[in-house]
Design a protein around this motif. Structure first.
Motif, PDB file in Angstrom:
ATOM      1  N   SER A  14       2.211   6.944  -6.551  1.00 29.47           N
ATOM      2  CA  SER A  14       1.232   7.915  -7.022  1.00 29.47           C
ATOM      3  C   SER A  14       1.669   9.322  -6.682  1.00 29.47           C
ATOM      4  O   SER A  14       1.607  10.236  -7.514  1.00 29.47           O
ATOM      5  CB  SER A  14      -0.137   7.640  -6.373  1.00 29.47           C
ATOM      6  OG  SER A  14      -0.529   6.323  -6.639  1.00 29.47           O
ATOM      7  N   VAL A  44       0.846  -1.195   0.000  1.00 33.23           N
ATOM      8  CA  VAL A  44       0.000   0.000   0.000  1.00 33.23           C
ATOM      9  C   VAL A  44       0.885   1.251   0.000  1.00 33.23           C
ATOM     10  O   VAL A  44       0.634   2.216  -0.738  1.00 33.23           O
ATOM     11  CB  VAL A  44      -0.944  -0.002   1.217  1.00 33.23           C
ATOM     12  CG1 VAL A  44      -1.682   1.321   1.341  1.00 33.23           C
ATOM     13  CG2 VAL A  44      -1.942  -1.146   1.099  1.00 33.23           C
ATOM     14  N   CYS A  83      -5.890   2.720  -3.704  1.00 27.47           N
ATOM     15  CA  CYS A  83      -4.996   3.889  -3.686  1.00 27.47           C
ATOM     16  C   CYS A  83      -4.554   4.255  -5.105  1.00 27.47           C
ATOM     17  O   CYS A  83      -4.616   5.420  -5.518  1.00 27.47           O
ATOM     18  CB  CYS A  83      -3.767   3.609  -2.816  1.00 27.47           C
ATOM     19  SG  CYS A  83      -4.172   3.390  -1.090  1.00 27.47           S
ATOM     20  N   GLY A  84      -4.115   3.251  -5.845  1.00 28.26           N
ATOM     21  CA  GLY A  84      -3.668   3.505  -7.207  1.00 28.26           C
ATOM     22  C   GLY A  84      -4.797   4.024  -8.070  1.00 28.26           C
ATOM     23  O   GLY A  84      -4.640   4.986  -8.836  1.00 28.26           O
ATOM     24  N   TYR A 131      -5.769   7.625  -7.454  1.00 30.79           N
ATOM     25  CA  TYR A 131      -4.807   8.547  -8.057  1.00 30.79           C
ATOM     26  C   TYR A 131      -5.000   8.610  -9.569  1.00 30.79           C
ATOM     27  O   TYR A 131      -5.087   9.701 -10.155  1.00 30.79           O
ATOM     28  CB  TYR A 131      -3.373   8.141  -7.712  1.00 30.79           C
ATOM     29  CG  TYR A 131      -2.388   9.035  -8.440  1.00 30.79           C
ATOM     30  CD1 TYR A 131      -2.306  10.394  -8.136  1.00 30.79           C
ATOM     31  CD2 TYR A 131      -1.606   8.526  -9.470  1.00 30.79           C
ATOM     32  CE1 TYR A 131      -1.456  11.233  -8.834  1.00 30.79           C
ATOM     33  CE2 TYR A 131      -0.738   9.364 -10.172  1.00 30.79           C
ATOM     34  CZ  TYR A 131      -0.673  10.714  -9.861  1.00 30.79           C
ATOM     35  OH  TYR A 131       0.147  11.539 -10.554  1.00 30.79           O
ATOM     36  N   VAL A 165       2.415   1.790  -3.523  1.00 35.99           N
ATOM     37  CA  VAL A 165       1.459   2.336  -4.480  1.00 35.99           C
ATOM     38  C   VAL A 165       1.206   3.816  -4.185  1.00 35.99           C
ATOM     39  O   VAL A 165       1.201   4.657  -5.085  1.00 35.99           O
ATOM     40  CB  VAL A 165       0.137   1.535  -4.443  1.00 35.99           C
ATOM     41  CG1 VAL A 165      -0.930   2.219  -5.289  1.00 35.99           C
ATOM     42  CG2 VAL A 165       0.365   0.109  -4.906  1.00 35.99           C
ATOM     43  N   ALA A 202      -4.522  -1.508  -1.902  1.00 36.52           N
ATOM     44  CA  ALA A 202      -3.485  -1.035  -2.816  1.00 36.52           C
ATOM     45  C   ALA A 202      -4.125  -0.598  -4.135  1.00 36.52           C
ATOM     46  O   ALA A 202      -3.840   0.480  -4.674  1.00 36.52           O
ATOM     47  CB  ALA A 202      -2.455  -2.133  -3.050  1.00 36.52           C
TER      48      ALA A 202
END
Ligand code: HEM
Lengths: 545, 201
Positions: free
Chosen positions: A527, A520, B171-172, B175, A523, B168
């Motif tokens: 970003s 996490v 989050c990606g 974005y 990533v 995960a």
């Protein structure tokens, strides 16, 4: 109505999909809404505590009970003129035989056979221990008394009054102290058993108030709601027999072989059976309609585990440590002495050794399938220390087991280091070897061992640390005082020591957790870096322009 | 630039509902996991349970929708322009070069998205709900004869692993939703259904 604009909008939607979807949501909402209207608690059951209080016979009017009676057995004889089969019934029960055969383990238990980590064994100590036997005739010819001499076949020795007295005056052994009450008055006032009669023995097990069980002591004579929701005198006011139902004088719910997991649920007389000695007998298998997740626990967690948050809550302490090895010390004058704590509880006596007491005891939790394997007198001792005087069986893998709360009694007691077995000690008596009179372990053990079947004894004794498990089933607290999820579902909760199975909230997957958070983080950092680069290039481009 | 209708109302509803459900499932799930205290253990368990059912129902519909409308084809992986798209996100985007992939209603996702969503739909989601439902019905395992085959350790482990992947992904994904120009373009498309694409082709 509030929804109508939204609804219009929905209707106008060309998208059939959307409409179908909303329709289903509505259906599901309706369905769950109805399901949650179910009953939530047992109400209006106060009559249970009063059940059977109306007798069809006024015993005051019965001729055989008018007396006068010289002794208990004469009263028994009078009782049996009408209740012709009662003595036979009583004589078939553990209250009389002090024998219990555990068919599953093949062990012969009962007070005639077992040893505990309190007073040890009634063997050779009948002058005191027989006080709680439902029979007369234990002390006819002086001391010492041997259970092998007792007439277990004599109906006339059954003590009806010790259970059926309602006056509170009755004592079983007038032969000793002289009779200060009128037996005829007691006989004419017989009735149902009560917390007083049952508690007279069971609240005082181990030689004193609250000593043995932790969930049974004199505070249950008139408990408040917080101490026991069922027995609360101002509420349901249950008797012992409200749950410990009887048939033919046989009282259900022995701790020698408790029902660790009731799979039948509510017991309907005539359909299943008449016993109510499990919570499920009245509350069923899914007693939490509003909190269904809790129902999911009932197959693996005993009701008692959450609903008996602490033992010895009624203001009485229970004994948690008894070290016999320090007994027999005498003071400078050569006399026995005792010491007490600030609350007046004995912490040392020359007769019995060192004690520790505790109130509001947090139970200890173990898997339990109802079977208990005793270390009986004569049995070789297991290697494990402290030695388990009784070993409770059960495991996570065994689906007949549930997690139960226990009072664990610890201490030290006498054993034979050569023959590797626990010893029976002759403690009480008016003879020349009783420990409590002569403070001589050697003599007392010799006499104790001589009183049992397997009487071999090497002549050497020492003390071994032991523990003993007492499942808790009384002092059931109101819901508000029961344990909560996180009492166990947390890292240092009450079940922290009960390992070998996965429990949400308590157990983690350390490696996976670490890897998960790293992923996490990667990533997120990726970003953010990407965003930073975009901002940077944008700014640069603007500047260049 | 012209506006193209890309996301039908069901898709948009599905997307946003799923988003909300997953956020709250994450929040409650990780409280159950013991990561933090938020609403209280019992409250989180209860919330997680209701939301999970919401998600299961939503997914059931979404799957049906994908099959009956043929939209499942949107996720067939392709290597066509895959490299170009990757190069775009690592280089071109910083210099405002045009996106190498043109969206239409029949091809809503660029090759990179296809791969990511395929992973989400074939790995993360199924693991979550199979393990989640087994977890939920733990008390019935004996009745269903599953005791010998499953252990809560593995079921909860799979569920937690899927939850981490989901987080995960989340989050990606959040974005990436802003990686466009103007940065709210994708967001607006997911709300209104219309995406602006360049003329031509
Ligand atoms: C089909 C959907 C889902 C179902 C049926 C489901 C079911 C469950 C169940 C039954 C539990 C055990 C706690 C309890 O008894 O309520 C649980 C725990 C958990 N759930 Fe879910 N869940 C689902 C979706 C999700 C999602 C989307 C996430 C997060 C992205 C998530 C994260 C977690 C976490 C972290 C735990 C704690 C696991 C542990 O520590 O053992 N769940 N889930």
């Amino acid at each position: 109505m509030i929804f109508s604009p939204l609804y219009d909008q929905m209707l106008s939607l060309k998208d059939t999909w959307m409409r179908g979807f909303l329709f289903w949501i509505f259906l599901v909402w309706m369905a769950t809404g109805t399901a949650f209207g179910a009953v939530d608690s047992v109400g209006g059951l106060d009559f249970l505590g009063k059940l059977g209080n109306t007798s069809s016979t006024d015993h005051r009017k019965l001729a055989p009970l008018q007396g006068p009676f010289k002794n208990g057995p004469q009263v028994t004889k009078a009782c049996l003129t009408c209740h012709t089969e009662s003595a036979k019934h009583v004589m078939a029960t553990e209250h009389w035989t002090w024998k219990f055969r555990n068919k599953a383990t093949g062990q012969n238990l009962g007070k005639l056979s077992v040893l505990n980590s309190f007073c040890g064994s009634p063997q050779s100590n009948w002058s005191v221990c027989s006080d709680c036997h439902v029979g007369y005739g234990w002390k006819p010819n002086g001391f010492p008394i041997d259970a092998r001499d007792y007439d277990f076949a004599n109906e006339g020795n059954v003590d009806c009054l010790v259970c059926h007295d309602t006056t509170g005056e009755y004592h079983k052994t007038p032969e000793d102290g002289g009779q200060v009450f009128d037996l005829a008055e007691v006989a004419m006032n017989v009735g149902r058993t009560s917390r007083k009669t049952c508690g007279g023995c069971h609240f005082f097990g181990g030689g004193g108030d609250g000593v043995k069980h932790g969930d049974l002591d004199s505070s249950l004579f008139s408990p408040n709601r917080s101490l026991d929701v069922h027995m609360h005198t101002g509420g349901l006011n249950f008797n012992c027999t409200t749950c410990h139902t009887t048939d033919g004088h046989n009282v259900t719910g022995s701790r020698y072989m408790p029902k660790a997991k009731d799979q039948r649920g509510i017991d309907v007389p005539g359909w299943t059976d008449t016993t109510r000695t499990s919570c499920e007998s009245c509350h069923g298998l899914t007693p939490h309609p509003k909190r269904p997740r809790i129902n999911d626990h009932t197959s693996r967690v005993a009701c008692q585990t959450c609903h008996i948050p602490f033992l010895a809550r009624g203001g009485k302490k229970t004994k948690v440590w008894w070290d016999w090895s320090t007994a027999t010390r005498l003071n400078s004058e050569g006399k026995p002495f005792s010491e007490k704590d600030a609350d007046g509880y004995e912490t040392y006596t020359s007769q019995k050794g060192t004690f520790r007491w505790a109130a509001n005891v947090e139970p200890e939790y173990f898997w339990f399938n109802g079977l208990t394997q005793y270390t009986l007198p004569g049995d070789p001792m297991a290697n494990e220390r402290p030695l388990k005087v009784n070993n409770i069986l059960g495991s996570y893998e065994d689906t007949g087991s549930r997690i139960w709360p226990f009072k664990v009694m610890r201490g030290k007691q006498a054993y034979d280091p050569v023959q590797n077995k626990l010893l029976v000690v002759h403690t009480a008596g008016d003879d020349d070897s009783a420990l409590w009179k002569h403070f001589d372990w050697g003599k007392a053990i010799k006499a104790g061992m001589a009183s049992i079947k397997d009487s071999s004894y090497s002549g050497k004794y020492d003390f071994v640390e032991t523990k003993m498990y007492w499942p808790a089933a009384h002092m059931v607290a109101p819901v508000a005082e029961a344990l909560t999820c996180t009492s166990c579902h947390s890292q240092n909760g009450r079940l922290a020591n009960l390992t070998g199975f996965y429990m949400p909230g308590r157990d983690r997957f350390p490696l996976m957790d670490t890897m998960g958070w790293i992923l996490v983080a990667l990533v997120s950092m990726g970003s953010l870096s990407h965003a930073a680069l975009r901002i940077y290039f944008d700014a640069r481009e603007k500047r260049l322009r | 630039m012209k506006k193209v209708f890309i996301y039908s109302s069901f898709e948009r509803f599905w997307h946003w509902t799923q988003a909300v459900l997953i956020v709250f499932l994450m929040l409650s799930g990780f409280e159950v996991h013991g990561t933090y205290i938020l609403w209280g253990f019992e409250e989180s368990v209860q919330l997680h349970r209701y939301l999970a059912w919401g998600l299961v129902i939503l997914w059931a519909f979404a799957i049906f929708w994908h099959i009956t409308t043929g939209n499942w084809r949107q996720y067939i992986p392709t290597t066509q322009k895959l490299v170009e798209v990757m190069v775009y996100y690592t280089k071109g985007i910083f210099h405002h070069l045009p996106h190498p992939y043109k969206l239409t209603k029949l091809r809503k996702h660029n090759p990179l998205q296809r791969l990511a969503y395929l992973f989400f739909k074939l790995i993360i989601s199924p693991t979550t709900w199979v393990s989640g439902l087994l977890y939920m019905y733990f008390a019935e395992w004996t009745t269903w004869g599953l005791d010998g085959y499953l252990s809560l350790f593995w079921v909860a482990g799979a569920h937690t692993a899927a939850a981490f992947l989901m987080m995960a992904f989340f989050c990606g994904h959040v974005y990436m939703a802003f990686v466009c120009s103007p940065i709210t373009a994708h967001l607006r498309a997911m709300i209104t259904g219309y995406e602006e694409v360049e003329e031509g082709e």
